[in-house]
Design an enzyme around this catalytic site. Structure first.
Site, PDB file in Angstrom:
ATOM      1  N   LYS A 111       0.790  -1.167  -0.035  1.00 48.14           N
ATOM      2  CA  LYS A 111      -0.067  -0.102   0.116  1.00 48.14           C
ATOM      3  C   LYS A 111       0.740   1.220   0.018  1.00 48.14           C
ATOM      4  O   LYS A 111       0.449   2.262  -0.760  1.00 48.14           O
ATOM      5  CB  LYS A 111      -1.048   0.029   0.979  1.00 48.14           C
ATOM      6  CG  LYS A 111      -2.011  -1.021   1.096  1.00 48.14           C
ATOM      7  CD  LYS A 111      -3.389  -0.772   0.117  1.00 48.14           C
ATOM      8  CE  LYS A 111      -4.444  -1.684   0.585  1.00 48.14           C
ATOM      9  NZ  LYS A 111      -4.840  -2.278  -0.682  1.00 48.14           N
ATOM     10  N   LYS A 194      -4.455 -13.160 -12.472  1.00 45.94           N
ATOM     11  CA  LYS A 194      -5.516 -13.523 -11.978  1.00 45.94           C
ATOM     12  C   LYS A 194      -6.580 -12.328 -12.327  1.00 45.94           C
ATOM     13  O   LYS A 194      -6.409 -11.392 -12.295  1.00 45.94           O
ATOM     14  CB  LYS A 194      -5.565 -14.171 -10.726  1.00 45.94           C
ATOM     15  CG  LYS A 194      -5.368 -13.199  -9.381  1.00 45.94           C
ATOM     16  CD  LYS A 194      -5.623 -13.844  -8.222  1.00 45.94           C
ATOM     17  CE  LYS A 194      -5.846 -12.885  -7.219  1.00 45.94           C
ATOM     18  NZ  LYS A 194      -6.154 -13.485  -5.931  1.00 45.94           N
ATOM     19  N   LYS A 197     -10.686  -7.268  -9.172  1.00 46.15           N
ATOM     20  CA  LYS A 197     -11.794  -6.335  -9.389  1.00 46.15           C
ATOM     21  C   LYS A 197     -11.658  -5.041  -9.870  1.00 46.15           C
ATOM     22  O   LYS A 197     -12.292  -4.365 -10.276  1.00 46.15           O
ATOM     23  CB  LYS A 197     -12.186  -6.058  -7.755  1.00 46.15           C
ATOM     24  CG  LYS A 197     -13.042  -7.105  -6.980  1.00 46.15           C
ATOM     25  CD  LYS A 197     -13.524  -6.772  -5.674  1.00 46.15           C
ATOM     26  CE  LYS A 197     -14.398  -7.761  -5.108  1.00 46.15           C
ATOM     27  NZ  LYS A 197     -14.474  -7.620  -3.744  1.00 46.15           N
TER      28      LYS A 197
END
Ligand code: TRP
Length: 329
Positions: A111, A194, A197
């Site tokens: 992050k 993969k 979202k």
């Protein structure tokens, strides 16, 4: 019966990867265990959603959970922020979580790299909140993907630390739970990693048939097999991986053979793949829409879930307070 806890953050709609990788495992577990499935909406606050979006996101994921077959009469299905006991346990656990170990967490370091202008304390203590989610119900098993394994290790460490500190055998140490070889990783349509979202490579359960056809037809392939018996390239292999999950054996066999003999037409394969995906998603999509239209039902499920979750969580927090040394006057 063992206790199972798992959560999904309310950021973005569920996609095929979530369905085959996570939700289908929840369905398999829900009858044989005491299950708590929740929407991690506190966790979603680390990305600062707009107030107008927060509720809609929660509602959407709740409807999607239910549309997939999670049965609120069997499992406890709830929204994290409906259970304030979680935040109390989170505060208590924070006192025994060290800044150093939190700063070393892989997800936190990522992050920092990806959003350097929003490194809030909620991100730092994300694993503590997750631990509270899990141990507040004294869970034994946590079905999660590989990316959550470190968080679960920290959960075990916080549970163990509490037990040691207060010389009790109170919290069980939960295990990450997956179905071994059956754990399926669904690739994206962009020929790379993969399905995600936010990667723009996903097929969502809520997508219309037209959207799905369009996305699949645009999926990355290659120039075709260079010679008979050649191994498919990454992007083509990805299409076969999805096909393996959604299509009949005979369909997979047909296209595998066509590939091997260099007669494959990717357009034909994609057309078939899109229809087979739609066969899986369309019944779910129509249930999502029915559930979203029935606010009374949703409200009932949510309040029933909150009540059941609070029952279990408040018992734990009461006992934890006692162990720590809070006594009545
Ligand atoms: N961190 C999880 C994720 O991003 C979501 C989550 C929050 C969770 N609390 C949890 C998962 C407790 C399992 C158990 O996917």
């Amino acid at each position: 019966m063992e206790t199972v806890v798992s959560g999904i953050r309310s950021t973005g709609n569920l996609h095929l990867g979530n369905y085959f990788g996570a939700v289908r495992n929840f369905l398999k577990m829900q009858r044989e265990n005491k299950c708590y499935f929740f929407i991690a909406d506190y966790h979603s606050l680390t990305t600062h959603p707009k107030p107008d979006d927060l509720h809609g996101n929660i509602k959407q994921v709740m409807a999607e959970y239910l549309a997939c077959g999670i049965d609120p009469e069997v499992a406890t299905v709830f929204i994290q922020s409906d259970v304030p006991e979680v935040t109390e346990l989170y505060l208590l656990l924070n006192m025994n979580a060290y800044v150093g170990e939190l700063e070393r967490t892989t997800s936190f370091k990522e992050k920092i790299r990806r959003q350097p202008d929003n490194i809030n304390a909620g991100l730092l203590t994300y694993p503590v909140l997750m631990a509270a989610d899990i141990i507040v119900h004294k869970a034994n098993k946590v079905p999660v993907g590989k990316d959550q394994e470190q968080h679960l290790e920290m959960t075990r460490r916080f549970a163990r630390r509490f037990n040691m500190m207060y010389e009790v055998d109170y919290f069980p140490e939960p295990d990450a739970y997956n179905f071994g070889k059956q754990l399926i990783k669904i690739p994206g349509l962009d020929g790379t990693g993969k399905m995600g979202k936010s990667e723009g490579n996903g097929i969502f359960l809520a997508d219309s048939p037209a959207e799905i056809r369009k996305k699949v037809m645009k999926a990355v392939t290659d120039a075709g097999p260079p010679a008979p018996g050649h191994k498919p390239s990454g992007p083509v292999k990805n299409l076969f991986t999805i096909m393996n999950v959604v299509s009949d054996r005979s369909t997979v066999k047909y296209f595998t053979e066509k590939y091997a003999t260099c007669e494959i037409r990717y357009g034909e394969m994609k057309k078939q793949l899109a229809e087979d995906i739609i066969k899986v998603t369309d019944p779910i999509r129509s249930r999502i829409n029915d559930i979203l239209a029935d606010n009374k039902y949703l409200a009932r499920v949510v309040s029933q879930g909150a009540e059941k979750a609070r029952e279990s969580a408040s018992k734990t927090v009461r006992e934890v307070r006692e162990i720590i040394g809070y006594r009545p006057f």
